[in-house]
Motif scaffolding. Structure first.
Motif, mmCIF file in Angstrom:
data_model
loop_
_atom_site.group_PDB
_atom_site.id
_atom_site.type_symbol
_atom_site.label_atom_id
_atom_site.label_comp_id
_atom_site.label_asym_id
_atom_site.label_seq_id
_atom_site.Cartn_x
_atom_site.Cartn_y
_atom_site.Cartn_z
ATOM 1 N N TYR A 56 0.834 -1.204 0.000
ATOM 2 C CA TYR A 56 0.000 0.000 0.000
ATOM 3 C C TYR A 56 0.867 1.253 0.000
ATOM 4 N N ALA A 70 -7.556 4.811 3.519
ATOM 5 C CA ALA A 70 -7.610 3.362 3.716
ATOM 6 C C ALA A 70 -7.060 2.940 5.071
ATOM 7 N N SER A 516 -8.688 -3.203 3.770
ATOM 8 C CA SER A 516 -8.716 -1.879 3.141
ATOM 9 C C SER A 516 -7.403 -1.548 2.444
ATOM 10 N N GLY A 520 -8.372 -0.228 -0.974
ATOM 11 C CA GLY A 520 -8.243 1.217 -0.986
ATOM 12 C C GLY A 520 -9.459 1.929 -0.420
ATOM 13 N N SER A 522 -11.882 2.849 2.870
ATOM 14 C CA SER A 522 -11.848 2.946 4.324
ATOM 15 C C SER A 522 -12.702 1.845 4.948
#
Length: 809
Positions: A56, A70, A516, A520, A522
């Motif tokens: 990420y 996220a 998440s 991506g 939340s």
């Protein structure tokens, strides 16, 4: 004992050590790569956090931004990931490759870290070595120490382990070789890499400095002391760019607590803690979440191990019992005292009250140096003074396996071990390592061939015990983690594409942690320590525990509407369990996406809405915790100052109006909030833009964690960002159509970047001046007369002639 210098240059075996450690690490992880088909899965934090965080963060830094939606309910990116990876040179190296490759880079990066650790340990140790091949062995001992193997579970902790030896090496270079600028640079790299580890490194360097000076290993002049202080401050300034923002955030984090007092300063609460500390010098480590021998103490996930592969504590023990007055000996005894006294132990991580042994890699490096000195010194009787007592200590733990235990119902069993088979395996490995070490010493008698045989034995044993260590931790979770690649790596991005466009939050039920990071989007379920402090303030007031993770229970239906949760995702075979927990709470089946079932929240409220009423914090505190989410769907919580400023816009609810807190009342409140919701809400990596039309002046509520980093404008005019409802934000807006823009700027980042940038310029200027001065021709002078007198013993105390043949492996 002074460091050893030869009159002729010694061979530098750094790259040989680097290669041996890289090859050894590759051999350790190769079986698991075969089992996992190239995608190494371990257990716990490694899977839940580090695989997902690295991929990420790789993608995020390439996109740019300051706010990560996220990360839990949303958090500042710098403060959330600077503790984990954002300052790591290994992370930035991995960013050369695509983020989608990151899960497949975990093992190559571990191999690199092990190699850098071993090479750094060699660089530091070689100064004190008469036989460079023994320094190579010391490097391998450090790279494959129990501490390194254990902390692979935390992945980025290995970065600190790898970089620390260069800090000691650079300090020695500054003192012994008058080398300038290097120490400041290495200080900056270590500080930037991880501020938590660096706090402990400062304490250790002070102890190292004191022990070196008090044993007269160093002769520190005022000028040299001043230069070391200057380089320390300059390096700290260069590396502070992430630390100051993190400090500002951590100072508001309720998990950052001070030590208790009284006995808590001096004594651990459980006597087993002392035995665990002592025995972890001799035993190969258990996996972080599977302690075996001593379980009635704080040992899980604490990094408590100082085991050296094959030789254990035996060589260092023999050396400590033989040699007096050495700086390493004094330093190791001080570290032992620190480990046994709670307040001294916590000094290595800013006096935090939670017990950790995550500073032990530093004395482990000294143990490697002491072990090498023992191997060099033929007067040190390693078998009798080291191996034999170590065997006795190891075998003494058999008492734990055979001691009689009476059960609750009067039945008798033997042993207090959690996993007897695991214990016997670790005991067997520990004993076998010592016996092999003994045989190498006996057969080769510390002759020229001994280092080769010992190096081979250390590397082979390191691979063996490490494979067992990872297997014990990995395979109990094999079935549970078997679908990780498919459900996270493959289907996570597919979920993001299949779900409707627009901003909303999701929830998960019985899925892998941190989904998440792959979608991506939340998500309410999130596992990370360093999120916005207001999240940790918000959840507990609603009866939701928030320590290392956010995991609100599924039956807390009102929280989902309040936080704009639209969908809940779950494995297909968990639908029945989910429906049992949320029966008649407004969830309807939406569809299937891959291996996930998706349920939609009938009471979803879009992000950004208004209230008609407010309550005080005292009113909220009077309501049972499990019903406070229902109340927050009805009224906004304001403090006295806010009531004075905005109270005329809203009506204060009386306590009698808060009695009706059932599901039907919640559904009505959710509908009212939905009717007043923003027309649009567009999020980006810097904040968000919302448009809303109001009938009258009001506060627009956003379920976004409050932080001082937010700035807001409404229709281009700057407005304050208010902290409401125990941690969320609201923005005042006037009647009519409003365009609301909130931008997040990491508090303290601009200032720390300015300090770091200035320090870097000073360092570069200093380095340029040193290069210029070195290249400037020296004045020609008459040659000094040749003297036939012997060299002064004090000036030549470092000069030692090596026996031939001792530098080859």
């Amino acid at each position: 004992m002074q460091p050893v210098r030869q009159l002729t240059p010694r061979p530098n075996l750094y790259w040989m050590t680097f290669g041996f450690c890289a090859l050894g690490a590759a051999c350790i992880f190769l079986p698991f790569l075969v089992v996992d088909k190239g995608f190494f899965l371990y257990c716990g934090d490694f899977n839940s956090q580090y695989i997902s965080f690295t991929q990420y963060a790789n993608a995020f830094v390439k996109e740019g931004g300051s706010w990560s939606w996220a990360t839990d309910m949303g958090s500042g990116f710098v403060n959330s990931y600077s503790y984990y990876l954002l300052g790591s040179p290994f992370f930035w190296l991995s960013c050369i490759l695509p983020a989608s490759w990151q899960p497949y880079l975990m093992v190559p990066m571990l191999c690199l870290k092990y190699a850098v650790a071993g090479g750094g340990a060699y660089l530091w140790v070689r100064r004190y070595a008469r036989r460079q091949n023994l320094a190579v062995i010391a490097g391998c001992l450090y790279a494959f120490s129990g501490f390194t193997i254990y902390n692979t579970f935390f992945f980025t902790f290995v970065d600190g382990i790898a970089l620390f030896p260069y800090l000691l090496w650079a300090l020695d270079e500054a003192v012994y070789e008058d080398r300038r600028g290097l120490f400041a640079f290495v200080v900056a790299v270590n500080f930037l890499n991880n501020y938590f580890f660096f706090a402990g490194q400062i304490v250790f360097l002070v102890l190292y400095f004191v022990c070196k000076c008090t044993t007269r290993s160093w002769h520190i002049t005022p000028r040299l002391f001043g230069r070391l202080a200057f380089e320390s401050l300059l390096g700290s300034a260069m590396g502070c760019v992430l630390a100051w923002p993190a400090l500002l955030s951590l100072s508001q984090n309720p998990r950052t607590v001070n030590f208790s007092s009284g006995y808590g300063f001096l004594l651990y609460g459980k006597v087993q803690q002392y035995f665990a500390i002592f025995y972890n010098l001799f035993f190969p480590p258990d996996p972080p979440y599977l302690p075996n021998m001593f379980t009635d103490c704080t040992i899980k996930h604490t990094s408590m191990t100082a085991y050296l592969p094959l030789i254990g504590f035996s060589a260092a023990l023999a050396w400590l019992r033989t040699r007096q007055g050495h700086a390493f000996r004094r330093l190791l005894f001080i570290c032992g005292l620190c480990a046994m006294v709670p307040v001294l132990n916590s000094a290595f991580y800013a006096l935090n009250s939670s017990y950790y042994a995550r500073w032990w890699y530093m004395p482990v490096l000294i143990l490697c140096g002491a072990s090498m000195l023992a191997l060099e010194d033929e007067e040190v009787d390693i078998p009798r003074k080291g191996i034999l007592p170590s065997l006795i200590i190891l075998l003494s733990t058999v008492a734990l396996a055979v001691v009689p235990v009476e059960g609750d119902e009067g039945e008798w069993t033997f042993g207090v071990l959690q996993q007897p088979s695991q214990y016997w395996l670790m005991l067997g490995l520990g004993v076998a390592g010592l016996l092999i070490f003994w045989m190498v010493l006996v057969w080769y008698e510390r002759g020229p061939r001994m280092p080769r045989a010992l190096l081979a034995a250390v590397l082979a044993f390191s691979c063996l015990y490490s494979v067992f260590h990872f297997a014990i931790g990995k395979f109990p979770q094999w079935e549970r983690d078997g679908g990780y690649r498919q459900e996270c790596y493959v289907e996570g991005p597919q979920l993001a594409e299949a779900l409707p466009e627009g901003f909303y939050r999701t929830d998960t039920y019985e899925t892998f942690d941190n989904l998440s990071m792959w979608t991506g989007i939340s998500n309410l379920q999130f596992f990370s320590t360093t999120v916005e402090p207001s999240i940790m303030e918000f959840y507990p007031q609603l009866g939701v525990k928030r320590d290392v993770s956010s995991k609100p229970e599924a039956e807390n239906y009102a929280l989902r509407g309040l936080l704009s949760v639209r969908f809940t995702l779950m494995p297909l075979d968990e639908q029945a369990n989910f429906l049992d927990e949320v029966e008649e709470q407004g969830w309807t089946f939406w569809g299937e996406i891959g291996s996930y079932a998706v349920y939609e929240n009938e009471n979803w409220v879009p992000m950004g809405f208004t209230y008609d009423s407010y309550i005080t914090q005292e009113q909220l505190d009077a309501i049972p915790e499990d019903k406070r989410s229902n109340v927050l769907m009805r009224a906004l919580v304001l403090d006295e100052e806010q009531i004075e400023q905005y109270g005329s816009w809203l009506t204060q609810l009386e306590s009698t109006d808060l009695v009706d807190r059932d599901y039907d009342a919640y559904a009505e409140d959710a509908a009212a909030r939905r009717a007043s919701a923003a027309d649009s809400f567009v999020a980006d990596n810097y904040g968000f833009t919302a448009t809303i039309t109001l009938d009258s002046d009001n506060l627009v509520f956003f379920s976004v964690p409050y932080t001082e980093g937010w700035t807001a404008t409404v229709n281009g005019e700057t407005v304050p960002v208010e902290k409401v409802s125990g941690g969320m934000i609201a923005v005042p807006a006037g009647a009519g159509k409003n365009t609301i823009r909130l931008d997040y700027h990491t508090p303290g980042l601009a200032q720390s970047a300015a300090v770091a940038g200035t320090a870097v310029l000073i360092w570069l200027g200093w380095m340029a001046w040193l290069v210029y001065r070195r290249r400037k021709p020296a004045p020609v002078s008459a040659p000094a007369p040749v003297s036939n007198e012997p060299a002064d013993s004090e000036n030549e105390s470092f000069s030692v002639e090596l026996p031939k043949g001792n530098t080859d492996l």
